[in-house]
Design an enzyme around this catalytic site. Structure first.
Site, PDB file in Angstrom:
ATOM      1  N   GLU A 110     -11.570   0.640  30.720  1.00  0.00           N
ATOM      2  CA  GLU A 110     -12.310  -0.634  30.729  1.00  0.00           C
ATOM      3  C   GLU A 110     -11.801  -1.575  31.822  1.00  0.00           C
ATOM      4  OE1 GLU A 110     -14.941  -0.837  29.107  1.00  0.00           O
ATOM      5  OE2 GLU A 110     -14.767   0.270  27.215  1.00  0.00           O
ATOM      6  N   HIS A 133      -9.438  -6.080  24.692  1.00  0.00           N
ATOM      7  CA  HIS A 133     -10.555  -5.353  24.077  1.00  0.00           C
ATOM      8  C   HIS A 133     -10.008  -4.578  22.895  1.00  0.00           C
ATOM      9  CE1 HIS A 133     -13.663  -2.626  23.113  1.00  0.00           C
ATOM     10  NE2 HIS A 133     -13.009  -1.573  23.580  1.00  0.00           N
ATOM     11  N   HIS A 135     -11.161  -2.909  18.560  1.00  0.00           N
ATOM     12  CA  HIS A 135     -12.242  -2.439  17.684  1.00  0.00           C
ATOM     13  C   HIS A 135     -12.048  -2.990  16.269  1.00  0.00           C
ATOM     14  CE1 HIS A 135     -12.298   1.451  20.435  1.00  0.00           C
ATOM     15  NE2 HIS A 135     -12.796   0.400  21.049  1.00  0.00           N
ATOM     16  N   HIS A 209     -19.478  -1.398  19.158  1.00  0.00           N
ATOM     17  CA  HIS A 209     -18.297  -0.901  19.858  1.00  0.00           C
ATOM     18  C   HIS A 209     -17.049  -1.741  19.528  1.00  0.00           C
ATOM     19  CE1 HIS A 209     -16.347   0.308  23.984  1.00  0.00           C
ATOM     20  NE2 HIS A 209     -15.472   0.236  23.006  1.00  0.00           N
TER      21      HIS A 209
HETATM   22  O1  2HA Z   1      -9.545   2.439  25.675  1.00  0.00           O
HETATM   23  O2  2HA Z   1     -11.531   1.338  23.701  1.00  0.00           O
HETATM   24  O3  2HA Z   1     -13.686   1.154  25.216  1.00  0.00           O
HETATM   25  C1  2HA Z   1     -10.507   3.034  24.916  1.00  0.00           C
HETATM   26  C2  2HA Z   1     -11.615   2.098  24.621  1.00  0.00           C
HETATM   27  C3  2HA Z   1     -12.760   2.122  25.516  1.00  0.00           C
HETATM   28 ZN    ZN Z   2     -13.424   0.393  23.123  1.00  0.00          ZN
END
Ligand code: 2HA
Ligand code: ZN
Length: 273
Positions: A110, A133, A135, A209
């Protein structure tokens, strides 16, 4: 902030991401801009001369150093050893490539989103140094509901729902949450869509995502995601009661109660620099 302190913070945040179940396997990534004080430390570690193209030109971060998580690296490993599972890169003076300033670890997939946003933050004179970033389970779950992705009003429906769960959500995430429609992970399209939203929000939701957040440091970015995801969890738990008692819907705080929070905390409508 010294580089040692930044690395300690990164390790701490990575540990939380893993513990929360937001960083499965190699899931999630982060960058932190380092101040020029890291020149000496990086030079001591030796500088391989390999030049790696970024695939775009980012003039506002030319010559700057960033800690970047490595591709395929696990958050739980990063929590133990940030420099074995990521590294410091120096953006070339031309802004279109980088060199490794510590032992090379190829950067996260990313990278386009992280560096494009870092370039924007510099261009706008921001004090923010960190991009994250991850999840977060409950926010991603909500992003599977079309109604929650409606971004036609400000605040959008998702923000309004989250703010209304507990007063702290509005107090500590006063810009709310932006919505980025689904794009392929790691793509320039995802980076551009993120850029367009991060001007107005500290935290944006990548549909089906994850989350992309910016902060003054990595703990600040983490805290905002944590606050918003807590509200998402409360909402989903309240809906679990509805599943048993269909006549009862979660109420949410009243409009008046939310206006009181806005007034008492003097909440900003835009990101303070
Ligand atoms: O690094 O989360 O979006 C792995 C991820 C890609
Ligand atoms: Zn990701």
């Amino acid at each position: 902030m010294s580089m040692t302190h930044v690395l300690d913070q990164i390790a701490e945040a990575a540990g939380y991401l893993w513990q929360k179940g937001w960083g499965e396997r190699n899931g999630g990534n982060l960058t932190v801009r380092l101040d020029s004080g890291c020149d000496t430390l990086c030079q001591q570690n030796g500088q391989p001369k390999e030049t790696v193209p970024i695939g775009m030109t980012l003039p506002n971060i030319a010559g700057m150093y960033f800690y970047v998580k490595g591709t395929q690296k696990r958050m739980r490993d990063l929590a133990r050893d940030p420099l074995a599972n990521g590294c410091v890169i120096r953006i070339a003076d031309t802004g279109d490539s980088f060199t490794y300033a510590t032992a090379p670890v190829p950067p996260t997939s990313e990278l386009p989103s992280h560096l494009m946003v870092q370039d924007y933050l510099m261009r706008s004179g921001s004090r923010y140094t960190a991009t994250l970033h991850t999840h977060p389970i409950e926010l991603v779950a909500l992003s599977h509901h079309r109604a929650m992705l409606d971004d036609t009003s400000r605040p959008n429906r998702l923000t309004q729902t989250l703010w209304s769960m507990i007063p702290e959500t509005l107090a500590f995430a006063p810009l709310g949450i932006g919505i980025v429609p689904y794009e392929v992970p790691g793509s320039t399209e995802l980076a551009e869509a993120t850029m367009a939203k991060i001007r107005d929000y500290d935290v944006v939701l990548w549909e089906k995502h994850g989350i992309f957040a910016v902060g003054q440091d990595i703990m600040d970015a983490f805290d905002q995601v944590d606050v918003l995801n807590k509200a998402a969890r409360i909402y989903l738990d309240a809906l679990a009661y509805t599943a048993v008692h269909p006549e009862s819907q979660p109420e949410g705080m009243t409009e008046n109660a939310m206006q009181d929070v806005q007034r008492i905390f003097h909440l900003p409508k835009q990101r303070p620099c």
